[in-house]
Design a protein around this motif. Structure first.
Motif, PDB file in Angstrom:
ATOM      1  N   THR A   2     -12.248   8.383 -34.680  1.00 49.95           N
ATOM      2  CA  THR A   2     -11.594   9.555 -35.242  1.00 49.95           C
ATOM      3  C   THR A   2     -12.514  10.290 -36.198  1.00 49.95           C
ATOM      4  O   THR A   2     -13.235   9.678 -36.967  1.00 49.95           O
ATOM      5  CB  THR A   2     -10.324   9.135 -36.010  1.00 49.95           C
ATOM      6  N   TRP A 336      -9.815  13.403 -32.503  1.00 44.95           N
ATOM      7  CA  TRP A 336     -10.259  12.200 -31.799  1.00 44.95           C
ATOM      8  C   TRP A 336     -10.305  12.490 -30.302  1.00 44.95           C
ATOM      9  O   TRP A 336      -9.955  13.590 -29.854  1.00 44.95           O
ATOM     10  CB  TRP A 336      -9.351  11.013 -32.110  1.00 44.95           C
ATOM     11  N   GLU A 338      -9.337  10.927 -26.361  1.00 45.20           N
ATOM     12  CA  GLU A 338      -8.492   9.992 -25.621  1.00 45.20           C
ATOM     13  C   GLU A 338      -8.833  10.007 -24.137  1.00 45.20           C
ATOM     14  O   GLU A 338      -9.122  11.056 -23.575  1.00 45.20           O
ATOM     15  CB  GLU A 338      -7.011  10.364 -25.760  1.00 45.20           C
ATOM     16  N   ASP A 339      -8.747   8.850 -23.517  1.00 45.46           N
ATOM     17  CA  ASP A 339      -8.876   8.733 -22.067  1.00 45.46           C
ATOM     18  C   ASP A 339      -8.530   7.304 -21.671  1.00 45.46           C
ATOM     19  O   ASP A 339      -9.269   6.382 -22.035  1.00 45.46           O
ATOM     20  CB  ASP A 339     -10.291   9.067 -21.605  1.00 45.46           C
ATOM     21  N   PRO A 341      -4.562   9.336 -21.414  1.00 48.33           N
ATOM     22  CA  PRO A 341      -3.728   9.835 -22.514  1.00 48.33           C
ATOM     23  C   PRO A 341      -3.142   8.714 -23.357  1.00 48.33           C
ATOM     24  O   PRO A 341      -2.580   7.754 -22.844  1.00 48.33           O
ATOM     25  CB  PRO A 341      -2.629  10.616 -21.775  1.00 48.33           C
ATOM     26  N   GLY A 342      -3.320   8.860 -24.661  1.00 52.54           N
ATOM     27  CA  GLY A 342      -2.757   7.892 -25.588  1.00 52.54           C
ATOM     28  C   GLY A 342      -3.696   6.788 -26.001  1.00 52.54           C
ATOM     29  O   GLY A 342      -3.394   6.031 -26.918  1.00 52.54           O
ATOM     30  N   VAL A 343      -4.849   6.683 -25.357  1.00 46.89           N
ATOM     31  CA  VAL A 343      -5.800   5.614 -25.670  1.00 46.89           C
ATOM     32  C   VAL A 343      -7.052   6.239 -26.290  1.00 46.89           C
ATOM     33  O   VAL A 343      -7.797   6.965 -25.619  1.00 46.89           O
ATOM     34  CB  VAL A 343      -6.187   4.813 -24.406  1.00 46.89           C
ATOM     35  N   ARG A 344      -7.290   5.961 -27.556  1.00 50.22           N
ATOM     36  CA  ARG A 344      -8.487   6.491 -28.208  1.00 50.22           C
ATOM     37  C   ARG A 344      -9.708   5.722 -27.731  1.00 50.22           C
ATOM     38  O   ARG A 344      -9.666   4.500 -27.559  1.00 50.22           O
ATOM     39  CB  ARG A 344      -8.350   6.388 -29.725  1.00 50.22           C
ATOM     40  N   ARG A 386      -2.793  18.237 -27.709  1.00 50.61           N
ATOM     41  CA  ARG A 386      -3.770  17.848 -26.686  1.00 50.61           C
ATOM     42  C   ARG A 386      -4.421  19.125 -26.161  1.00 50.61           C
ATOM     43  O   ARG A 386      -3.759  19.973 -25.561  1.00 50.61           O
ATOM     44  CB  ARG A 386      -3.084  17.090 -25.560  1.00 50.61           C
TER      45      ARG A 386
END
Length: 511
Positions: A2, A336, A338-339, A341-344, A386
């Motif tokens: 982040t 940050w 994500e890839d 969605p929802g996973v940093r 997003r």
């Protein structure tokens, strides 16, 4: 991983309150200049008060959407200030829009009144009441701000996205978010009385909020060009003649200025130029510095309309090869990647850029479920958005941009980012500007990359050996199959951004 700015929210004086401060403290200072005419802060306040009184009588109450249309000039500036001072919701309308476009925007924004300035006529098809004002007949009626300031999440403006990635969408901005952004930028750039800020963006482009309101909230001077659209070849000379010290530019527009201007123009008083709206390349940075002998700051800024103007910024000292970094988040923001969605993802890993801020917008008006799905709203006014942009964070938490998710294509199994290919093309001798599209093969095979090129002055053909030069920097699949030359790349709706939907294939053959 982040990249974080300070997230703690705090109250900020409203935009109209910030302007009113300078009206009281420096009433005789130059607020707005256009040609040989100047308005002092006292004159600005008088005109804005007159418009506010007429507006209050025609549409009493707060939070109501008011469309403002008029030619670029003193009355339009006063009207924007008046709408914000009345705690209404500002919808700027370009006076040159077709009746159908005006009616569609007024309807989608939920406007209840159109404020038409001077001789600008409004077609009956807009479907709402029209208040026609002659700025020469307005009179002052007290102080600019006299009442309760805007509440934290109170709506303050509506702007439409540029439409460069699909149908334009209406964004509902907030008073507090705009006030915070202007306060931050004023502090970060040390904007103060004596600065002169140019307003060259179209009024339908949200950057105009920064161009018009930043100088007025800093006691500085807003410099207006002539009302008629300014040809690219005149823009740099106007900036020099107007002694502009701070400037915003979209890269496509800046290239057009440089291309249309001879080498004799200098901007010795310009101390900072802010680029945003499109990827900023090392090639443009170098051209800007060399052609103008520019010694001031170059700052790359990033932030979709959906997140209140700017969320990341980066001072460009020595440019890196290709696309310049987006930088770190501004205060009150976080970024940050994500890839899926929802996973940093960790530093160096490519994914979708996600922005979080307590100074965001209230999202889309009349959006589809899919569009609304890009937003997540917290109970304290925090917004997560997003972006649909691809990028990564480096080990220093600096955000880097790769392109749009929908600009990413596969050619023979190789993932290609169109913006990256364009940056390499623009670094080649003889190429002034490049736009790359992917077009389906006529035989149903793999898509092909088509490069649309604006050649550098003095170059009348695609440079010999261009393909071989590209292969030194790109995989074979990323080298365009065809090179087409065009006089100019198409822009959109006053924003100056590239409109890929208008790129065509004018020739059955290419190099």
């Amino acid at each position: 991983m982040t990249a974080r700015g300070h997230l703690a929210g705090q109250p900020w004086p409203g935009v109209a309150e910030q302007i009113a401060r300078w009206c009281a403290e420096t009433p005789t200072a130059a607020a707005v200049v256009q040609g040989s005419r100047t308005w002092s802060y006292q004159e600005l306040e008088a005109a804005a008060c007159g418009i506010a009184a007429a507006l209050s009588e025609a549409l009493p109450g707060v939070g109501r959407v008011v469309a403002v249309t008029g030619h670029r000039g003193f009355a339009a500036v006063a009207a924007w200030v008046a709408v914000l001072a009345q705690r209404c919701v500002l919808l700027p309308l370009e006076p040159g829009l077709s009746p159908q476009q005006s009616a569609r925007m007024v309807s989608r924004a939920g406007a209840e009144l159109v404020l038409a300035l001077d001789d600008v006529s409004v077609p009956a098809t807009v479907g709402v009441d029209v208040l026609q004002l002659d700025s020469g007949q307005l009179s002052s009626c007290g102080r600019l701000v006299d009442g309760v300031p805007p509440q934290p999440e109170e709506p303050g403006y509506v702007f439409f996205t540029s439409g460069s990635t699909g149908r334009p969408k209406a964004i509902l901005g907030r008073h507090r978010s705009l006030a915070h952004f202007l306060t931050w930028l004023r502090t970060a750039l040390h904007v103060q009385p004596g600065d002169r800020i140019g307003h060259l963006a179209g009024v339908g482009f949200d950057v105009s909020l920064r161009e018009v309101l930043l100088p007025l909230t800093a006691g500085a001077t807003l410099c207006l060009p002539p009302p008629a659209p300014m040809p690219p070849g005149q823009a740099l000379a106007w900036l020099a003649d107007s002694r502009v010290t701070l400037l915003h530019a979209v890269p496509t527009v800046a290239r057009a200025w440089l291309r249309a201007t001879d080498g004799g123009v200098r901007l010795p008083l310009l101390r900072a130029v802010l680029f945003s709206g499109e990827p900023l390349t090392d090639t443009l940075v170098t051209r800007w510095r060399e052609q103008l002998d520019y010694r001031g700051e170059i700052i790359n800024q990033y932030g979709p309309t959906e997140t209140t103007l700017i969320r990341c910024w980066h001072r460009v000292d020595e440019p890196v090869a290709g696309i310049q970094p987006l930088g770190r988040p501004i205060p009150g923001s976080e970024a940050w990647v994500e890839d899926p969605p929802g996973v940093r993802v960790p530093a160096g890993t490519t994914g979708e850029i996600v922005l979080r801020t307590v100074y965001g917008t209230s999202g889309y008006l009349g959006a589809s479920a899919e569009e609304d799905g890009r937003f997540a709203f917290g109970s304290d006014g925090e917004v997560v958005y997003r972006t649909g942009d691809l990028g990564h964070l480096d080990e220093d938490s600096i955000v880097h941009f790769l392109g749009r998710l929908d600009d990413q294509v596969k050619i023979y199994g190789v993932r290609v980012h169109l913006h990256a290919v364009e940056a390499v093309l623009e670094a080649q001798s003889g190429i002034d500007q490049a736009a790359v599209t992917a077009q389906a093969d006529a035989d149903g095979g793999a898509p092909q990359l088509i490069a649309h090129l604006v050649l550098a002055p003095g170059c009348d053909a695609v440079p010999t050996g261009l393909r071989a030069a590209l292969l030194q920097h790109l995989p074979a699949a990323a080298v365009p199959a065809r090179f087409l030359t065009v006089d100019a790349l198409p822009g959109t709706n006053g924003s100056g951004k590239l409109d890929r939907s208008r790129l065509t294939d004018p020739s059955p053959s290419g190099q």
